[in-house]
Design a protein around this motif. Structure first.
Motif, short mmCIF file in Angstrom:
data_model
loop_
_atom_site.label_atom_id
_atom_site.label_comp_id
_atom_site.label_asym_id
_atom_site.label_seq_id
_atom_site.Cartn_x
_atom_site.Cartn_y
_atom_site.Cartn_z
N ASP A 1 87.11 31.22 -0.44
CA ASP A 1 87.70 32.21 -1.55
C ASP A 1 89.27 31.69 -1.52
N ALA A 2 89.81 31.24 -0.46
CA ALA A 2 91.36 31.00 -0.51
C ALA A 2 91.65 29.57 -0.63
N ALA A 3 90.44 28.88 -1.04
CA ALA A 3 90.68 27.45 -1.32
C ALA A 3 90.90 26.68 -0.19
N LEU A 4 90.48 27.08 1.16
CA LEU A 4 90.60 26.28 2.24
C LEU A 4 89.17 25.60 2.75
N PRO A 5 89.52 24.82 3.69
CA PRO A 5 88.13 24.22 4.11
C PRO A 5 87.28 25.15 4.96
N SER A 6 86.10 25.11 4.72
CA SER A 6 84.96 26.16 5.16
C SER A 6 83.67 25.49 5.50
N GLN A 7 82.87 25.84 6.43
CA GLN A 7 81.60 25.52 6.86
C GLN A 7 80.79 25.57 5.61
N LEU A 8 81.06 26.49 4.55
CA LEU A 8 80.40 26.51 3.50
C LEU A 8 80.09 25.18 2.79
N ASP A 9 81.27 24.27 2.99
CA ASP A 9 81.52 23.12 2.44
C ASP A 9 80.52 22.14 3.01
N HIS A 10 79.92 22.40 4.10
CA HIS A 10 78.86 21.62 5.01
C HIS A 10 77.36 21.95 4.31
N ARG A 11 76.93 20.83 3.59
CA ARG A 11 75.77 21.10 2.77
C ARG A 11 74.38 20.82 3.40
N GLY A 12 74.34 20.33 4.55
CA GLY A 12 73.38 20.15 5.65
C GLY A 12 72.42 21.16 5.88
N ALA A 13 71.02 20.91 5.71
CA ALA A 13 70.19 21.98 5.59
C ALA A 13 70.24 22.92 7.08
N THR A 14 70.63 22.36 8.01
CA THR A 14 70.68 22.80 9.41
C THR A 14 72.04 23.52 9.56
N ASN A 15 72.91 23.87 8.50
CA ASN A 15 74.11 24.21 8.58
C ASN A 15 73.96 25.86 8.78
N SER A 16 74.08 26.65 9.57
CA SER A 16 74.00 28.02 10.01
C SER A 16 74.80 28.12 11.14
N THR B 1 68.48 33.67 19.41
CA THR B 1 67.45 32.50 19.25
C THR B 1 68.10 31.23 19.81
N LEU B 2 67.21 30.38 20.67
CA LEU B 2 67.63 29.00 21.01
C LEU B 2 67.03 28.09 19.97
N ARG B 3 67.81 27.31 19.42
CA ARG B 3 67.42 26.01 18.57
C ARG B 3 67.74 24.81 19.12
N ARG B 4 66.89 23.98 18.62
CA ARG B 4 66.97 22.50 18.82
C ARG B 4 67.17 21.83 17.78
N TRP B 5 68.29 21.02 17.49
CA TRP B 5 68.42 20.04 16.39
C TRP B 5 68.24 18.55 16.82
N ASP B 6 67.22 17.84 16.38
CA ASP B 6 66.78 16.65 16.53
C ASP B 6 67.33 15.76 15.38
N PRO B 7 68.45 15.13 15.41
CA PRO B 7 68.83 14.58 13.90
C PRO B 7 68.15 13.06 13.89
N ASP B 8 67.46 12.69 14.69
CA ASP B 8 66.81 11.23 14.51
C ASP B 8 65.50 11.68 13.94
N ALA B 9 64.72 12.74 13.94
CA ALA B 9 63.54 13.09 13.35
C ALA B 9 63.73 14.01 12.34
N GLY B 10 64.95 14.63 12.15
CA GLY B 10 65.26 15.63 11.08
C GLY B 10 64.82 16.89 11.26
N ILE B 11 64.36 17.02 12.36
CA ILE B 11 63.57 18.39 13.01
C ILE B 11 64.26 19.40 13.51
N VAL B 12 64.30 20.76 13.23
CA VAL B 12 65.02 21.89 13.65
C VAL B 12 63.48 22.65 14.30
N THR B 13 63.85 23.02 15.63
CA THR B 13 62.73 23.76 16.33
C THR B 13 63.56 25.11 16.95
#
Length: 165
Positions: free
Chosen positions: A28-43, A151-163
């Motif tokens: 809202d302040a026109a600053l960089p934000s993690q909201l700008d990261h469009r990846g499906a795993t961005n949380s 929660t514990l999450r695993r991100w596997d970027p090679d397979a594109g899988i989040v567990t």
């Protein structure tokens, strides 16, 4: 540079909302934000370990070491800057000593861990110009917030899988 596999701690819905409010305030302040990261795993998350490869045994050890400690309270406290000319803005997260010990034990077992030690944090913005930092601090304020990591999450970027567990 290879894409890094990661094991991360996720907050509950209330903690998720707290972090997303910070992200929205920056946007809202026109600053960089993690909201700008469009990846499906961005949380919102706290990275436990990032490495070029994570074995199935690493994931199981993470569940064995950290699973019994979850959920756990944490305090999203001070703000820090990581990086050089352009910085990553983060909110530091204080976690119980039992979690710190478990994470350091896990990190000692994983090959090629990125970054020595462990600095628990939630990323608010990447690639921020240093000239914008003071304005970002004004926007974010200084309130500490208690969150619950659940929660514990695993991100596997090679397979594109989040567990998640």
């Amino acid at each position: 540079m290879p894409r890094l596999h990661a094991l991360e701690l996720l907050p509950d819905d209330a903690g998720h909302d707290v972090v997303r409010r910070d992200w929205q305030a920056l946007r809202d302040a026109a600053l960089p934000s993690q909201l700008d990261h469009r990846g499906a795993t961005n949380s919102p998350h706290v990275t436990v370990v990032a490495a070029p490869v994570l074995r199935a045994e690493d994931q199981q050890e993470a569940y064995d070491l950290l699973g019994p400690l979850l959920p756990t309270g944490a305090r999203a406290a001070g703000i820090a800057l990581l990086g050089g000319r352009r910085v990553t803005l983060v909110r530091l997260v204080e976690v119980p000593d039992t979690v710190v010990r478990a994470v350091l034990e896990l990190r000692a077992r994983v090959a090629d861990v990125q970054h020595p030690g462990w600095l628990p944090h939630v990323t608010l913005a990447r690639r921020m110009d240093r000239s914008d930092v003071s304005r970002a601090l004004e926007v974010l304020g200084h309130d500490d917030v208690v969150i619950t990591l659940t929660t514990l999450r695993r991100w596997d970027p090679d397979a594109g899988i989040v567990t998640t567990s």
